[in-house]
Design a protein around this motif. Sequence first.
Motif, mmCIF file in Angstrom:
data_model
loop_
_atom_site.group_PDB
_atom_site.id
_atom_site.type_symbol
_atom_site.label_atom_id
_atom_site.label_comp_id
_atom_site.label_asym_id
_atom_site.label_seq_id
_atom_site.Cartn_x
_atom_site.Cartn_y
_atom_site.Cartn_z
ATOM 1 N N SER A 12 0.844 -1.197 0.000
ATOM 2 C CA SER A 12 0.000 0.000 0.000
ATOM 3 C C SER A 12 0.877 1.244 0.000
ATOM 4 O O SER A 12 2.085 1.166 0.271
ATOM 5 C CB SER A 12 -0.977 0.013 1.174
ATOM 6 O OG SER A 12 -2.036 0.912 0.854
ATOM 7 N N HIS A 49 3.695 9.868 -7.365
ATOM 8 C CA HIS A 49 2.275 10.236 -7.457
ATOM 9 C C HIS A 49 2.051 11.674 -7.003
ATOM 10 O O HIS A 49 1.241 12.395 -7.581
ATOM 11 C CB HIS A 49 1.412 9.293 -6.612
ATOM 12 C CG HIS A 49 1.120 7.993 -7.276
ATOM 13 N ND1 HIS A 49 1.892 6.871 -7.090
ATOM 14 C CD2 HIS A 49 0.150 7.636 -8.137
ATOM 15 C CE1 HIS A 49 1.397 5.878 -7.813
ATOM 16 N NE2 HIS A 49 0.345 6.314 -8.457
ATOM 17 N N VAL A 140 1.691 -1.828 -7.417
ATOM 18 C CA VAL A 140 1.181 -3.060 -6.795
ATOM 19 C C VAL A 140 1.732 -4.286 -7.534
ATOM 20 O O VAL A 140 2.205 -5.246 -6.914
ATOM 21 C CB VAL A 140 -0.373 -3.045 -6.851
ATOM 22 C CG1 VAL A 140 -0.945 -4.349 -6.355
ATOM 23 C CG2 VAL A 140 -0.930 -1.858 -6.069
ATOM 24 N N GLU A 152 -11.822 3.642 0.913
ATOM 25 C CA GLU A 152 -12.798 3.365 -0.143
ATOM 26 C C GLU A 152 -12.532 4.149 -1.435
ATOM 27 O O GLU A 152 -12.839 3.685 -2.529
ATOM 28 C CB GLU A 152 -14.178 3.734 0.405
ATOM 29 C CG GLU A 152 -15.302 2.996 -0.237
ATOM 30 C CD GLU A 152 -16.586 3.352 0.484
ATOM 31 O OE1 GLU A 152 -17.000 2.547 1.322
ATOM 32 O OE2 GLU A 152 -17.123 4.435 0.216
ATOM 33 N N ALA A 188 -13.986 2.877 9.426
ATOM 34 C CA ALA A 188 -14.151 4.192 8.788
ATOM 35 C C ALA A 188 -13.394 4.234 7.458
ATOM 36 O O ALA A 188 -12.420 4.959 7.319
ATOM 37 C CB ALA A 188 -13.665 5.296 9.723
ATOM 38 N N LYS A 200 -15.128 13.876 0.850
ATOM 39 C CA LYS A 200 -14.082 13.127 1.559
ATOM 40 C C LYS A 200 -13.140 14.075 2.309
ATOM 41 O O LYS A 200 -12.808 15.136 1.785
ATOM 42 C CB LYS A 200 -13.302 12.337 0.489
ATOM 43 C CG LYS A 200 -12.248 11.405 1.000
ATOM 44 C CD LYS A 200 -11.480 10.793 -0.164
ATOM 45 C CE LYS A 200 -10.455 11.746 -0.721
ATOM 46 N NZ LYS A 200 -9.370 11.124 -1.497
HETATM 47 P P1 TYM Z 1 -3.753 8.976 -0.634
HETATM 48 O O1 TYM Z 1 -2.366 9.441 -0.403
HETATM 49 O O2 TYM Z 1 -4.773 9.959 -1.104
HETATM 50 O O3 TYM Z 1 -4.332 8.291 0.662
HETATM 51 C C1 TYM Z 1 -3.609 7.275 1.319
HETATM 52 C C2 TYM Z 1 -4.540 6.260 1.920
HETATM 53 O O4 TYM Z 1 -5.475 6.909 2.795
HETATM 54 C C3 TYM Z 1 -6.794 6.574 2.408
HETATM 55 N N1 TYM Z 1 -7.641 7.753 2.623
HETATM 56 C C4 TYM Z 1 -8.789 7.734 3.276
HETATM 57 N N2 TYM Z 1 -9.459 6.732 3.892
HETATM 58 C C5 TYM Z 1 -10.608 7.045 4.496
HETATM 59 N N3 TYM Z 1 -11.137 8.310 4.519
HETATM 60 C C6 TYM Z 1 -10.519 9.333 3.903
HETATM 61 N N4 TYM Z 1 -11.018 10.555 3.947
HETATM 62 C C7 TYM Z 1 -9.279 9.065 3.257
HETATM 63 N N5 TYM Z 1 -8.387 9.834 2.580
HETATM 64 C C8 TYM Z 1 -7.401 9.007 2.178
HETATM 65 C C9 TYM Z 1 -6.704 6.242 0.919
HETATM 66 O O5 TYM Z 1 -7.780 5.446 0.500
HETATM 67 C C10 TYM Z 1 -5.387 5.538 0.856
HETATM 68 O O6 TYM Z 1 -5.535 4.183 1.225
HETATM 69 N N6 TYM Z 1 -3.444 6.631 -5.018
HETATM 70 C C11 TYM Z 1 -3.229 6.497 -3.595
HETATM 71 C C12 TYM Z 1 -1.794 6.196 -3.220
HETATM 72 C C13 TYM Z 1 -1.215 5.016 -3.926
HETATM 73 C C14 TYM Z 1 -1.478 3.662 -3.628
HETATM 74 C C15 TYM Z 1 -0.687 2.924 -4.546
HETATM 75 C C16 TYM Z 1 -2.297 3.017 -2.702
HETATM 76 C C17 TYM Z 1 -0.330 5.059 -4.944
HETATM 77 N N7 TYM Z 1 -0.009 3.795 -5.324
HETATM 78 C C18 TYM Z 1 -0.728 1.537 -4.563
HETATM 79 C C19 TYM Z 1 -2.313 1.632 -2.715
HETATM 80 C C20 TYM Z 1 -1.531 0.904 -3.636
HETATM 81 C C21 TYM Z 1 -3.599 7.797 -2.934
HETATM 82 O O7 TYM Z 1 -3.644 8.838 -3.535
HETATM 83 O O8 TYM Z 1 -3.755 7.701 -1.604
#
Ligand code: TYM
Length: 338
Positions: A12, A49, A140, A152, A188, A200
């Motif tokens: 992750s 990213h 991944v 989510e 959550a 969000k």
């Molecule tokens: P990112 O950096 O926006 O968020 C990281 C993780 O936090 C979770 N998350 C939340 N969960 C619940 N409520 C919220 N308000 C909330 N905001 C963020 C996200 O779901 C995430 O798990 N694209 C991804 C990063 C990424 C990634 C990956 C994740 C890049 N490569 C490979 C998993 C596998 C992202 O922008 O997460």
Amino acid sequence: MTKDDDMNRIFSGIQPSGHLTLGNYLGAIKNWGALQNTHECLFCIVDLHAMTVPQDPQALRQATREVAASFIAAGINPQKSALFVQSHVSGHSELAWILGCFTPLGWLNRMTQFKDKAGKNREHACLGLYAYPVLMAADVLLYKATHVPVGEDQKQHLELARDIAGAFNRHFGVDYFPLPEPLIQGPAPRVMSLRDGTKKMSKSDPSDFSRIHLLDDADSIVLKIRKAKTDPEPLPAEIKDLEHRPEARNLVTIYGALAHKSPQDVLKEFAGASFSIFKPALTEIIVSVLGPIRTETLKLLQDPLMIDACLKEGKERACGLSEKNLSEVHKLVGFLAA
Ligand code: TYM
């Protein structure tokens, strides 16, 4: 080249695009600690990213160390799990290019995050923002990860990663990449903004009052919860009565997630209470959970060399796996051995 030797690998990532939020903690990091005991885990700070929106270089460096420190403070053990920075492992970008050649534009056009982030300014959005989900699939698949614990909001991206893995496997008639399973766990998986219960909670929201940061001190948390949007009604006894009260439901969900109670059990305790009663209780529990993480993160940040050493060790472990897999991918696609 089978997937059997790679069973149950977790990957992750989190972007170092600002301070981590309570959403990142409840939706992701909090659930990772336990997985370390049952799975091989890789946790990545995805700076490539983060670049898809403009970043100040100095702030990006600082945020990268800060995320690493918060991971450790929140229970990620760098001795057990590989904790590393995405740009330290060049295989991520390389595999993203290869997978991009198996990703139809139609699939990318469906990604809601691109639509949201690019907004009306689509013609000016950068290629990186558009190609972002392919890089995420590469993150991944580079490790042949089987499970991806996320909040989510990342579900659609992971469905795409499965589609890309399937397209690659079919093209070469192999069963090479496992189709990664999203693990959307915890009480959550979608924490909402404190200013708008339909949005969000996000690092990038312009309002600081929309979110709690993991590094917020007690006074800031008191203020943010005091200012959090609510409605004039007291809390009901039944969860179904929160259906049309998104802000109230969000606060009850946060309380439950931190107190290890279901939202219904939270209402049992607070049925009939006004927000002037509930908000101080919520503040108290947030401070009691985040306070020690904040203290530990700040302590770790005083020793940047130690953080860098952990990240270097994580990089080495990640490279061991990624180099092996990438050379297999090179063979499959027909690159001449170097
Ligand atoms: P990112 O950096 O926006 O968020 C990281 C993780 O936090 C979770 N998350 C939340 N969960 C619940 N409520 C919220 N308000 C909330 N905001 C963020 C996200 O779901 C995430 O798990 N694209 C991804 C990063 C990424 C990634 C990956 C994740 C890049 N490569 C490979 C998993 C596998 C992202 O922008 O997460």
